[in-house]
Design an enzyme around this catalytic site. Structure first.
Site, PDB file in Angstrom:
ATOM      1  N   ASN A 116       2.973 -12.469   9.113  1.00  0.00           N
ATOM      2  CA  ASN A 116       4.001 -11.557   8.544  1.00  0.00           C
ATOM      3  C   ASN A 116       3.925 -10.496   9.868  1.00  0.00           C
ATOM      4  O   ASN A 116       2.986  -9.621   9.645  1.00  0.00           O
ATOM      5  CB  ASN A 116       3.920 -11.153   7.275  1.00  0.00           C
ATOM      6  CG  ASN A 116       4.938 -10.063   7.118  1.00  0.00           C
ATOM      7  OD1 ASN A 116       5.828  -9.518   7.851  1.00  0.00           O
ATOM      8  ND2 ASN A 116       4.918  -9.624   5.825  1.00  0.00           N
ATOM      9  N   HIS A 123      14.292  -8.656   2.218  1.00  0.00           N
ATOM     10  CA  HIS A 123      13.167  -9.035   1.232  1.00  0.00           C
ATOM     11  C   HIS A 123      13.191 -10.149   0.343  1.00  0.00           C
ATOM     12  O   HIS A 123      12.530 -10.170  -0.854  1.00  0.00           O
ATOM     13  CB  HIS A 123      12.998  -7.679   0.376  1.00  0.00           C
ATOM     14  CG  HIS A 123      12.425  -6.325   0.894  1.00  0.00           C
ATOM     15  ND1 HIS A 123      13.026  -5.203   0.596  1.00  0.00           N
ATOM     16  CD2 HIS A 123      11.374  -6.184   1.878  1.00  0.00           C
ATOM     17  CE1 HIS A 123      12.462  -4.364   1.438  1.00  0.00           C
ATOM     18  NE2 HIS A 123      11.590  -5.156   2.231  1.00  0.00           N
ATOM     19  N   ARG A 181       7.254 -15.034   8.515  1.00  0.00           N
ATOM     20  CA  ARG A 181       8.355 -14.171   8.229  1.00  0.00           C
ATOM     21  C   ARG A 181       9.448 -13.852   9.372  1.00  0.00           C
ATOM     22  O   ARG A 181       8.892 -13.447  10.262  1.00  0.00           O
ATOM     23  CB  ARG A 181       7.991 -13.083   7.366  1.00  0.00           C
ATOM     24  CG  ARG A 181       8.973 -12.010   6.895  1.00  0.00           C
ATOM     25  CD  ARG A 181       8.369 -10.981   6.348  1.00  0.00           C
ATOM     26  NE  ARG A 181       9.348 -10.067   5.687  1.00  0.00           N
ATOM     27  CZ  ARG A 181       9.224  -8.817   5.571  1.00  0.00           C
ATOM     28  NH1 ARG A 181       8.015  -8.161   5.831  1.00  0.00           N
ATOM     29  NH2 ARG A 181      10.379  -8.234   5.082  1.00  0.00           N
ATOM     30  N   ARG A 191      13.144   4.914   6.726  1.00  0.00           N
ATOM     31  CA  ARG A 191      14.430   4.770   6.791  1.00  0.00           C
ATOM     32  C   ARG A 191      15.414   5.488   5.900  1.00  0.00           C
ATOM     33  O   ARG A 191      14.824   5.599   4.762  1.00  0.00           O
ATOM     34  CB  ARG A 191      14.849   3.393   6.582  1.00  0.00           C
ATOM     35  CG  ARG A 191      14.307   2.192   7.827  1.00  0.00           C
ATOM     36  CD  ARG A 191      14.319   1.149   7.625  1.00  0.00           C
ATOM     37  NE  ARG A 191      12.891   0.383   7.425  1.00  0.00           N
ATOM     38  CZ  ARG A 191      12.844  -0.911   6.839  1.00  0.00           C
ATOM     39  NH1 ARG A 191      13.760  -1.559   6.403  1.00  0.00           N
ATOM     40  NH2 ARG A 191      11.442  -1.079   6.538  1.00  0.00           N
TER      41      ARG A 191
END
Ligand code: ADP
Length: 396
Positions: free
Chosen positions: A8, A181, A93, A241
């Site tokens: 990841n 996600h 991922r 964010r």
């Protein structure tokens, strides 16, 4: 021994897990590691599940190592310490699969080119995901690699949850709400089905609260709506964010305040969220420890916005049977969970304060109308499972 590695690769960290395949070819986590603070002063730690630390290394500040440099280092270390032929595949991922890739895919040069074109939609993640794949393709060209998409779990949500109220032609051009996600939510759905099958069949909101944060409304274990949209900017407030934002703000910044498109991107992705509001840190632990009023304001806004979006998704689900907290903040921050749950009392949610403080698996009171659970997520395991499934025909 045969093993699958799941990777990841994010902007400031690269996490990896080694899954040994048992006699039945089931992946069993046996070791894992993480590069942290990549752009500042990288560090690497690798340890086995038995607790043996295999490697600890710190690079000096200003070492200017790229993700590719660090993966080169890791590969070199692995070739010297792991018997050749042990690793049979690498799963990655990949944040954005766009409209085309709605299930894990074996990596090919053509796939990489298509995924590259999606990088502007996930500038914090996609480029780093793809650098990892390209680096390993260079270092081990014969090793199969599989891309597992964060968007995939949401792809069959109802059309009404995918559409934005913009001209149809833009929707047809792919400007729609994808959701992210997904590997985490898929793991939560699977785990909940094992822990509490009746609840898993019901209406559940999973709250993935980490550096990135989102909610997923699941009915019978499938995503029917989620807070992230076209990009991973939408929805909840995050570490850096902004989450949901009036698009008029972007227009104002550009037309009235002289922001370039790049400056807007930087503001929205890197300077907002907990960091922007607190002016102190993007890290929830640092804010929880701070006495500064701006830190408290940032944490309060995070809880307020999360509860507000849980309310919205409860309407999408037409009811709520369960709430699941996961990821760094969701799994560890009892005070924040209590704050969010207190804002949902009107739904009949009653927290068991002691169970919450102890991070118990079930943290709602017996009389609560909504079951509240804490489930540690495991995206790496989902990647290993998908990789195994894609390659099972090819495994030696
Ligand atoms: P990522 O999206 O990078 O995988 P994580 O899921 O690791 O992020 O979550 C990182 C967030 O979790 C940070 O804000 C961190 O402060 C927070 N966190 C981790 N441990 C704790 C803790 N014990 N208490 C409060 N927050 C925590």
């Amino acid at each position: 021994m045969k093993a699958i590695v799941s990777l990841n690769s994010g902007s400031s960290s690269i996490k990896f897990g080694v899954f040994r395949l048992d006699e039945g070819n089931h992946p069993v986590h046996s070791a894992g590691g993480k590069f942290e603070k990549i752009s500042i002063a990288p560090s690497l730690r690798i340890a086995t599940d038995a607790g043996e630390v295999l490697l600890e290394k710190d690079w000096p500040e200003g070492a200017h190592l790229t993700h590719a440099d660090l993966l080169d280092f890791l590969f070199d270390w692995a070739t010297r310490h792991i018997e050749s032929g042990t690793i049979v595949a690498i799963g990655h991922r990949v944040v954005h699969g766009g409209t085309r890739f709605v299930a894990p895919q074996r990596v090919t040069p053509e796939l990489l080119d298509e995924l590259e074109a999606l990088s502007p939609l996930a500038p914090l993640h996609q480029p780093h995901n793809l650098v990892a794949i390209r680096t390993l393709a260079r270092l081990a060209p014969d090793l199969p690699q599989v891309a597992c998409f964060d968007t995939a779990f949401h792809h069959d949500k109802p059309e009404v949850a995918a559409r934005m109220a913009i001209p149809r032609s833009l929707h047809e051009a792919g400007i729609r709400r994808y959701g992210f996600h997904g590997l985490s939510y898929e793991y939560i759905a699977r785990t909940l089905a094992r822990l509490d099958p009746a609840l898993a069949h019901g209406k559940v909101i999973a709250a993935h609260l980490g550096n990135g944060a989102s909610l997923c409304a699941m009915a019978n274990g499938r995503s029917i709506d989620t807070t992230m949209g076209f990009t991973a900017l939408d929805g909840l407030m995050m570490g850096t964010r902004c989450g949901r934002l009036d698009p008029g703000v972007v227009l104002h910044l550009q037309t009235q305040m002289g922001y370039s498109a790049k400056a807007v991107e930087t503001m929205l992705y890197r300077q907002s969220g907990l960091l922007g509001v607190s002016g102190i840190s993007s890290d929830m632990r640092a804010l929880a420890a701070s006495r500064e009023p701006a830190a408290r304001e940032a944490v309060e806004l995070f809880a307020y916005r999360t509860a507000r979006e849980i309310g919205a998704l409860t309407a999408s689900l037409q009811g709520l049977d369960g709430l699941v907290f996961t990821a760094g903040i969701g799994e560890n921050d009892a005070a924040l969970r209590a704050d969010i749950c207190a804002r949902l009392g009107w739904l009949g949610l009653i927290l068991d304060e002691e169970a919450n403080a102890a991070h118990a698996p079930l943290i709602s009171a017996p009389e609560s109308r909504i079951a509240v659970r804490v489930i540690p997520t495991d995206e790496e395991r989902m990647i290993a499972l998908h990789t195994l499934r894609i390659l099972c025909g090819d495994l030696p």
